[in-house]
Design an enzyme around this catalytic site. Structure first.
Site, short mmCIF file in Angstrom:
data_model
loop_
_atom_site.label_atom_id
_atom_site.label_comp_id
_atom_site.label_asym_id
_atom_site.label_seq_id
_atom_site.Cartn_x
_atom_site.Cartn_y
_atom_site.Cartn_z
N CYS A 209 0.85 -1.19 0.00
CA CYS A 209 0.00 0.00 0.00
C CYS A 209 0.88 1.24 0.00
CB CYS A 209 -0.85 0.03 1.27
SG CYS A 209 -1.70 -1.51 1.59
N ARG B 210 1.44 1.79 -5.86
CA ARG B 210 1.73 0.80 -4.81
C ARG B 210 0.50 0.00 -4.44
NH1 ARG B 210 6.34 1.43 -2.25
NH2 ARG B 210 5.50 0.33 -0.45
N TRP C 121 -3.65 -1.89 -1.03
CA TRP C 121 -3.56 -3.13 -1.82
C TRP C 121 -3.94 -4.23 -0.83
CZ3 TRP C 121 -3.61 -4.91 -6.44
CH2 TRP C 121 -3.19 -6.21 -6.71
N ASN D 100 0.98 -0.09 6.02
CA ASN D 100 1.36 -0.87 4.83
C ASN D 100 2.09 -2.10 5.36
OD1 ASN D 100 2.26 -1.92 2.43
ND2 ASN D 100 4.03 -0.55 2.32
N GLY D 101 1.54 -3.30 5.11
CA GLY D 101 2.21 -4.52 5.55
C GLY D 101 1.20 -5.54 6.03
N GLU E 132 10.67 -12.61 -21.09
CA GLU E 132 10.29 -11.26 -20.65
C GLU E 132 9.24 -10.66 -21.58
OE1 GLU E 132 10.44 -9.52 -18.19
OE2 GLU E 132 10.13 -7.45 -18.87
N LYS F 157 5.48 -9.37 -20.45
CA LYS F 157 4.96 -8.02 -20.75
C LYS F 157 3.58 -8.12 -21.38
CE LYS F 157 7.05 -5.74 -18.74
NZ LYS F 157 7.84 -6.63 -17.99
N GLU G 225 0.89 -9.40 -18.79
CA GLU G 225 0.52 -8.62 -17.60
C GLU G 225 -0.19 -7.32 -17.94
OE1 GLU G 225 3.63 -7.09 -15.06
OE2 GLU G 225 5.05 -7.07 -16.69
N HIS H 217 9.93 -30.07 -29.16
CA HIS H 217 9.64 -31.00 -28.05
C HIS H 217 8.22 -30.80 -27.52
CE1 HIS H 217 13.80 -32.24 -28.01
NE2 HIS H 217 14.12 -30.97 -28.10
N LYS I 55 2.83 -2.70 -8.06
CA LYS I 55 4.17 -2.44 -8.56
C LYS I 55 5.22 -3.18 -7.76
CE LYS I 55 7.46 -0.73 -10.92
NZ LYS I 55 7.73 -1.35 -12.24
C1 AGP Z 1 7.31 -7.08 -14.09
O1 AGP Z 1 6.79 -6.32 -15.18
C2 AGP Z 1 6.34 -7.18 -12.95
N1 AGP Z 1 5.86 -5.93 -12.53
C3 AGP Z 1 6.87 -8.05 -11.82
O2 AGP Z 1 7.15 -9.31 -12.37
C4 AGP Z 1 8.14 -7.55 -11.10
O3 AGP Z 1 9.24 -7.63 -11.96
C5 AGP Z 1 8.38 -8.47 -9.88
O4 AGP Z 1 7.29 -8.32 -9.01
C6 AGP Z 1 9.68 -8.15 -9.14
O5 AGP Z 1 9.63 -6.86 -8.61
P1 AGP Z 1 11.01 -6.20 -8.05
O6 AGP Z 1 11.93 -6.10 -9.22
O7 AGP Z 1 10.59 -4.87 -7.53
O8 AGP Z 1 11.54 -7.11 -6.99
#
Ligand code: AGP
Length: 615
Positions: free
Chosen positions: A2, A27, A75, A101-102, A488, A492, A495, A511, A610
């Protein structure tokens, strides 16, 4: 995960806190709330939904007067996102109000005990339990808020960044942190509290980042007193002067933070090697590496721990470290590593990669590694973040704030830092010649302009995005250094557009996955002219013969793949180990444009946050 914001000083608190919450929405954004003290009353307003919904509600229903207040964008971890579960939360007496937050892991036990003592609860949250625990300590121990918080937090188990206000002591705010970030902005007779510096950077660049296990009583007109929660001992706080500016934070004219951050990559990569790499002199200077060069160069093994995109950057580093520095590398998902009772030796080096520096799984993985005697090297993007401070040494990526949930410039700057480390170790160990070392530095120095060149294909990529925006599945293929880039690229697309995508080593097609190929299946193939190019061309032919739709990421001037593919996107030529820095760019833009065309919330995709600071 959060966002928390607090203010106490001479300004009107409402606009400061509201703008701060907007900056922290990345966040977490399923509900939000604010509490303001107007000199007589505590006025609290909170709602399910985004900060904009909160602002609308406050403007219509709540007194927004007052020079002290706290705000929160949530969050959800305990309790579904709804009005009642959103923060801030009152204590039973109505005197205290808290934002958090936590996670308080033992909240259920504490709640049971408090109910026995006559407390009642409006919400399902752990946070409401915490504020009533603090109130209970104040009453039973007859102590003030600061002392009560210190006692209460020694009973709580979990992670927190909290701010509590007592309306009977309106000139103070009390904060504490363990496992979640908390920054205190220090102005002229005013103080700001936030999860990061973005809410107060326009007012002050002086900040204290509380360490884990620390709390502070913030009183107007007084020096901040920082104490250790465990034993109430005083701590001498380190006041940082931050280099962030507001412009770095705002969108700067782009439609989305993600697009801004994709276009920032030339400067982000430059900023990341600036002052560290002198290409012409053939020098790399990195304090975290230089001060530990023996420990790092003599590592029998490097274990990389990370999550998501950072894990993909770690996978690229496996190829770099083994190819150049000849050090064995294992790349581990932090969430798996921390629980599988891994074998860790004292001469292991663990590299933790994390943009936010707050990812709970990655933090837990390095704590485990440290317990076993390994040397932990952190690669983070947020200065003063928990993982960066938990590591024995480290190197920051200088990507600047990455607000878009989908990681882009963090990925390329992580690879830049990891490449510099690998080159430095390879040079030190003599596993590469001086000419190879210098070639890599000179080529790395040209990468920003080559990334800028790839960005010029944006309009062409939009055409491809429009063609394939309605597909249900997509495959991404790459070999060698570009296999992690295929993973990667798939992440992208998944997500932000919610289209299912998978990344594979190109040779793996035969395979099993080749059974998926038909006219409905677009296949993105990374086919640069390095690393088994001919074999990748054969893979493309196999797909073509099964009527698959092919998007080739190729080196400028390529003809073989152009002949076979439905579309090609060209990237400039470079040395093999640096191709990921170029081939990832079209994949970022492709997923971005498809998501925008599908009307998705690109910067805040559904179900995502994030930084995942909960497990
Ligand atoms: C990547 O686009 C995502 N937002 C997610 O996989 C992110 O890379 C992952 O949560 C790791 O976050 P960090 O690099 O802040 O540890």
């Amino acid at each position: 995960m959060c966002g928390i914001v607090g203010y106490i000083g001479n300004r009107d608190a409402y606009p400061v806190i509201m703008k701060g919450l907007q900056r922290l929405e990345y966040r977490g954004y399923d509900s939000a709330g604010i509490a303001l003290y107007d000199g007589n009353e505590l006025n609290l307003c909170k709602t399910k939904g985004k900060v904009a919904d909160l602002k609308k509600l406050c403007d219509e229903t709540t007194s927004t007067k007052g020079h002290v207040g706290i705000g929160h964008t949530r969050w959800a971890t305990h309790g579904i996102p709804n009005d009642v579960n959103s923060h801030p939360h009152y204590s039973n007496s109505g005197n205290l109000v808290i934002i958090h937050n936590g996670i308080i892991e033992n909240y259920a036990t504490i709640k049971k005990e408090l109910i026995k003592r006559g407390y009642s609860f409006q919400s399902d949250t752990d946070t409401e339990v915490l504020v009533n625990l603090i109130e209970d300590v104040m009453i039973n121990e007859d102590v003030k808020l600061g002392k009560a918080m210190q006692i209460a937090l020694n009973q709580a188990v979990g992670a927190y960044a909290i701010t509590v206000f007592d309306k009977r002591k309106p000139n103070e705010l009390v904060v504490a942190r363990l496992g979640s970030p908390l920054a205190i902005g220090i102005g002229e007779n005013e103080f700001f509290i936030a999860s990061d510096a973005s809410p107060f950077i326009e007012f002050t660049s002086n900040a204290i980042y509380l360490e884990d296990g620390e709390m502070a009583v913030i009183r107007l007109g007084k020096q901040i007193k920082v104490r250790k929660i465990q034993d109430d001992s005083l701590v001498d706080p380190y006041i940082q002067e931050l280099q962030l500016n507001l412009e770095q934070i705002e969108k700067n004219g782009y439609e989305h933070f993600m697009l801004k951050e994709i276009y920032e990559q030339p400067s982000a990569i430059t900023d990341t090697y600036r002052g560290r790499m002198l290409a012409n002199e053939g020098i790399i200077r990195m304090a975290g590496v230089d001060d530990n060069i023996e420990r790092l160069a003599n590592a029998k093994r490097i274990i990389v721990v990370a999550c998501g995109t950072s894990w993909h950057a770690g996978l690229v580093s496996e190829y770099i470290f083994e190819d150049l520095a000849r050090i064995p590398v294992e790349v581990e998902y932090a969430s798996e590593f921390r629980y599988r009772n891994p074998v860790i030796y004292e001469n292991d080096v663990v590299i933790a990669i994390s943009q936010s520096g707050e990812t709970a799984d990655t933090m837990a993985a390095i704590k485990l590694a440290k317990e076993k005697g390994a040397f932990v090297f952190g690669v983070c993007n947020v200065v003063g973040s928990s993982i960066s401070r938990e590591s024995h040494a480290g190197a920051y990526t200088h990507a600047g704030p990455e607000i878009g949930v989908a990681s882009t410039k963090a990925f390329t700057t992580q690879i830049t830092v990891l490449t510099l480390i690998a080159l430095k170790l390879a040079k030190y160990k003599g596993t590469i010649s001086d000419s190879t070392f210098r070639l890599h530095l000179q080529e790395l120095d040209r990468i920003p302009e080559k990334v800028a060149k790839v960005l010029e294909t944006n309009e062409h990529i939009k055409i491809i995005a429009d063609k394939y925006k309605d597909v249900s599945n997509c495959l991404y293929l790459g070999r060698g250094y570009n296999f992690p880039v295929a993973l990667e690229g798939a992440l992208k697309l998944k997500e932000i557009s919610y289209i299912h995508a998978e990344g594979y080593p190109a040779a793996e097609m035969k395979h099993g996955p080749i059974a998926l190929i038909d006219e409905q299946m677009p296949v993105v193939v990374i086919a640069t002219n390095k690393g088994h190019y001919d074999k990748v061309v054969s893979n493309v032919q196999e797909i073509k013969s099964r009527k698959g739709k092919i998007i080739g990421i190729v080196t400028e001037g390529d003809e073989a793949v152009r002949e076979l593919a439905d579309y090609v996107i060209e990237v400039p030529d470079t040395i093999e180990s640096l191709t990921p820095l170029l081939t990832t760019i079209p994949l970022q833009l492709l997923s971005y444009h498809i998501a925008v065309m599908l009307g998705k919330n690109v910067d805040q995709p559904r179900n995502l946050a994030k930084s995942v600071t909960v497990e």
